[in-house]
Design an enzyme around this catalytic site. Sequence first.
Site, PDB file in Angstrom:
ATOM      1  N   CYS A 225      68.537  56.257  15.911  1.00 54.24           N
ATOM      2  CA  CYS A 225      69.908  57.103  15.880  1.00 54.24           C
ATOM      3  C   CYS A 225      71.238  56.159  15.781  1.00 54.24           C
ATOM      4  O   CYS A 225      70.927  54.866  16.600  1.00 54.24           O
ATOM      5  CB  CYS A 225      70.025  57.880  17.156  1.00 54.24           C
ATOM      6  SG  CYS A 225      71.451  59.006  17.215  1.00 54.24           S
TER       7      CYS A 225
ATOM      8  N   CYS B 288      63.711  60.465  27.168  1.00 46.11           N
ATOM      9  CA  CYS B 288      63.576  60.694  25.630  1.00 46.11           C
ATOM     10  C   CYS B 288      63.898  59.522  24.874  1.00 46.11           C
ATOM     11  O   CYS B 288      64.698  58.554  25.138  1.00 46.11           O
ATOM     12  CB  CYS B 288      65.250  61.482  25.336  1.00 46.11           C
ATOM     13  SG  CYS B 288      65.419  62.821  26.449  1.00 46.11           S
TER      14      CYS B 288
ATOM     15  N   GLU C 290      59.046  60.490  18.010  1.00 44.92           N
ATOM     16  CA  GLU C 290      58.261  61.496  19.511  1.00 44.92           C
ATOM     17  C   GLU C 290      58.579  62.808  19.197  1.00 44.92           C
ATOM     18  O   GLU C 290      59.290  63.320  18.642  1.00 44.92           O
ATOM     19  CB  GLU C 290      58.983  61.183  20.456  1.00 44.92           C
ATOM     20  CG  GLU C 290      58.493  59.927  21.292  1.00 44.92           C
ATOM     21  CD  GLU C 290      59.376  59.640  22.452  1.00 44.92           C
ATOM     22  OE1 GLU C 290      59.647  60.558  23.240  1.00 44.92           O
ATOM     23  OE2 GLU C 290      59.707  58.447  22.589  1.00 44.92           O
TER      24      GLU C 290
ATOM     25  N   LEU D 125      77.966  67.643  25.733  1.00 47.32           N
ATOM     26  CA  LEU D 125      79.164  67.524  26.171  1.00 47.32           C
ATOM     27  C   LEU D 125      79.249  66.192  27.106  1.00 47.32           C
ATOM     28  O   LEU D 125      79.831  65.238  26.911  1.00 47.32           O
ATOM     29  CB  LEU D 125      79.446  68.718  26.912  1.00 47.32           C
ATOM     30  CG  LEU D 125      81.013  69.167  27.128  1.00 47.32           C
ATOM     31  CD1 LEU D 125      81.625  69.208  25.761  1.00 47.32           C
ATOM     32  CD2 LEU D 125      80.955  70.578  27.690  1.00 47.32           C
ATOM     33  N   HIS D 126      78.759  66.454  28.271  1.00 50.87           N
ATOM     34  CA  HIS D 126      78.264  65.216  29.091  1.00 50.87           C
ATOM     35  C   HIS D 126      79.753  64.931  29.926  1.00 50.87           C
ATOM     36  O   HIS D 126      79.811  64.228  30.736  1.00 50.87           O
ATOM     37  CB  HIS D 126      77.771  64.184  28.793  1.00 50.87           C
ATOM     38  CG  HIS D 126      76.481  64.345  28.119  1.00 50.87           C
ATOM     39  ND1 HIS D 126      75.648  65.460  28.464  1.00 50.87           N
ATOM     40  CD2 HIS D 126      76.051  63.914  26.587  1.00 50.87           C
ATOM     41  CE1 HIS D 126      74.694  65.262  27.763  1.00 50.87           C
ATOM     42  NE2 HIS D 126      74.705  64.519  26.539  1.00 50.87           N
TER      43      HIS D 126
ATOM     44  N   GLY E 194      67.362  61.017  17.199  1.00 60.38           N
ATOM     45  CA  GLY E 194      68.338  61.229  16.123  1.00 60.38           C
ATOM     46  C   GLY E 194      69.554  62.180  16.180  1.00 60.38           C
ATOM     47  O   GLY E 194      69.403  63.058  17.114  1.00 60.38           O
TER      48      GLY E 194
HETATM   49  N1  SAH Z   1      71.997  63.670  18.782  1.00 65.47           N
HETATM   50  C1  SAH Z   1      71.844  65.033  19.192  1.00 65.47           C
HETATM   51  C2  SAH Z   1      70.167  65.316  19.662  1.00 65.47           C
HETATM   52  C3  SAH Z   1      69.380  64.465  20.199  1.00 65.47           C
HETATM   53  S1  SAH Z   1      69.522  64.156  21.900  1.00 65.47           S
HETATM   54  C4  SAH Z   1      72.719  65.197  20.410  1.00 65.47           C
HETATM   55  O1  SAH Z   1      73.120  64.243  20.798  1.00 65.47           O
HETATM   56  O2  SAH Z   1      72.596  66.503  20.865  1.00 65.47           O
HETATM   57  C5  SAH Z   1      69.100  65.532  22.799  1.00 65.47           C
HETATM   58  C6  SAH Z   1      69.923  65.833  24.300  1.00 65.47           C
HETATM   59  O3  SAH Z   1      69.398  64.797  25.267  1.00 65.47           O
HETATM   60  C7  SAH Z   1      71.280  65.445  24.274  1.00 65.47           C
HETATM   61  O4  SAH Z   1      72.144  66.265  24.786  1.00 65.47           O
HETATM   62  C8  SAH Z   1      71.460  64.154  24.854  1.00 65.47           C
HETATM   63  O5  SAH Z   1      72.810  63.803  24.988  1.00 65.47           O
HETATM   64  C9  SAH Z   1      70.329  64.094  25.816  1.00 65.47           C
HETATM   65  N2  SAH Z   1      70.066  62.819  26.410  1.00 65.47           N
HETATM   66  C10 SAH Z   1      69.608  61.841  25.808  1.00 65.47           C
HETATM   67  N3  SAH Z   1      69.055  60.827  26.627  1.00 65.47           N
HETATM   68  C11 SAH Z   1      69.163  61.402  27.762  1.00 65.47           C
HETATM   69  C12 SAH Z   1      68.737  60.761  29.117  1.00 65.47           C
HETATM   70  N4  SAH Z   1      68.143  59.682  29.157  1.00 65.47           N
HETATM   71  N5  SAH Z   1      68.543  61.692  29.942  1.00 65.47           N
HETATM   72  C13 SAH Z   1      69.263  63.112  29.797  1.00 65.47           C
HETATM   73  N6  SAH Z   1      69.367  63.552  28.631  1.00 65.47           N
HETATM   74  C14 SAH Z   1      69.475  62.749  27.693  1.00 65.47           C
END
Ligand code: SAH
Length: 342
Positions: free
Chosen positions: A108, A330, A88, A211-212, A155
């Site tokens: 991933c 995503c 995507e 970070l989350h 990824g």
């Molecule tokens: N692997 C990398 C880049 C891809 S994810 C990373 O972890 O940063 C890109 C961003 O989208 C990351 O911050 C990820 O945590 C967030 N993300 C993934 N799935 C999500 C979802 N369902 N809702 C909101 N954010 C999400």
Amino acid sequence: MDIRSLTYEELERDMTEQGYPRFRAEQTYTWIHQKLVRQPSDMKNLPKELRERMKEDWIGVTEETRLCSGKDGTNKFLFRLWDDHVIESVWMPYRHGNSVCISSQVGCRMGCRFCASTIDGLVRNLTASELLDQVYAMQTIMGERVSNVVVMGSGEPFDNYDNLIRFLRLLTDERGLHISQRNITVSTCGLPDQIRRFAQEDMAVTLALSLHAADDEERRKLMPIANRYTLDTVLHACRYYFEQTGRRVTYEYSLIRGVNDTANHADRLAKRLRQYRPCHVNLIPVNPIKERNFQRATDKSVQNFKYILENNQINVTIRRGMGSDIDAACGQLRRNYIQKYQ
Ligand code: SAH
């Protein structure tokens, strides 16, 4: 060989070794990276025999399907790769220019709990040419120039480090599309060794850290990578990135209702990040995926979270919900497609 992944110097070496004059390399590079031809036969001023040869070395993406938002012009692309895997990419028109979000791997292996891209694990890395061609294909199809690139699709870019670097060098090359380094963002779940290495690449792109959570225990519940590296280790690597490049780091924080979105979480996050300023927090109300029952934080809790961070002199933005009418979280477009057709 993969001709679209070669740097200018590599292409020149390769072509002169094959007995072609040097200017053929210059012509080829310009066709590929500036004029963005979709196939070798379009490189009109090259000998037919050379174009024929390049067919075998040509790696890129082809449009499989596309969802367009009637609301804000967002386009979600599903691209097919040579081995029939799909990825995507997203096109987002903003007032300041067009921004594209690209994938760095097929699948991933990082396993973040709220993310759809990781459910079936890693399939394979994308080549530099496949990273680039997501940008090239979208610019060509949309007929407008790309000004910003975010590596934030499926990824983990730092799990595909060498191809990522090669891609960034080609993307920013003045003989190619020449995207400015400061208009590029690379998002990582937090691999400290690669962050430090990236700081040494002499490329001032924006680093975004997912970070989350504000402490290790809570982060481990959402992100398996947190079992390997503590927040202190990752945040120190980010500080080092800032010191080396002068680029302020962005911290991404997906807000999940009842999990990490309370005032107490915001307080703890503010306390933690205070020592890492200047920084920037990007709040993302989580996109629920059907495989997990995480829910999006309410608008009120998102606003409150922002307010608390700002009161602690932390710079905050809330990610604008682009393409909400075509919303597929995503990695969901790809998952839906695979479940239906493969
Ligand atoms: N692997 C990398 C880049 C891809 S994810 C990373 O972890 O940063 C890109 C961003 O989208 C990351 O911050 C990820 O945590 C967030 N993300 C993934 N799935 C999500 C979802 N369902 N809702 C909101 N954010 C999400």
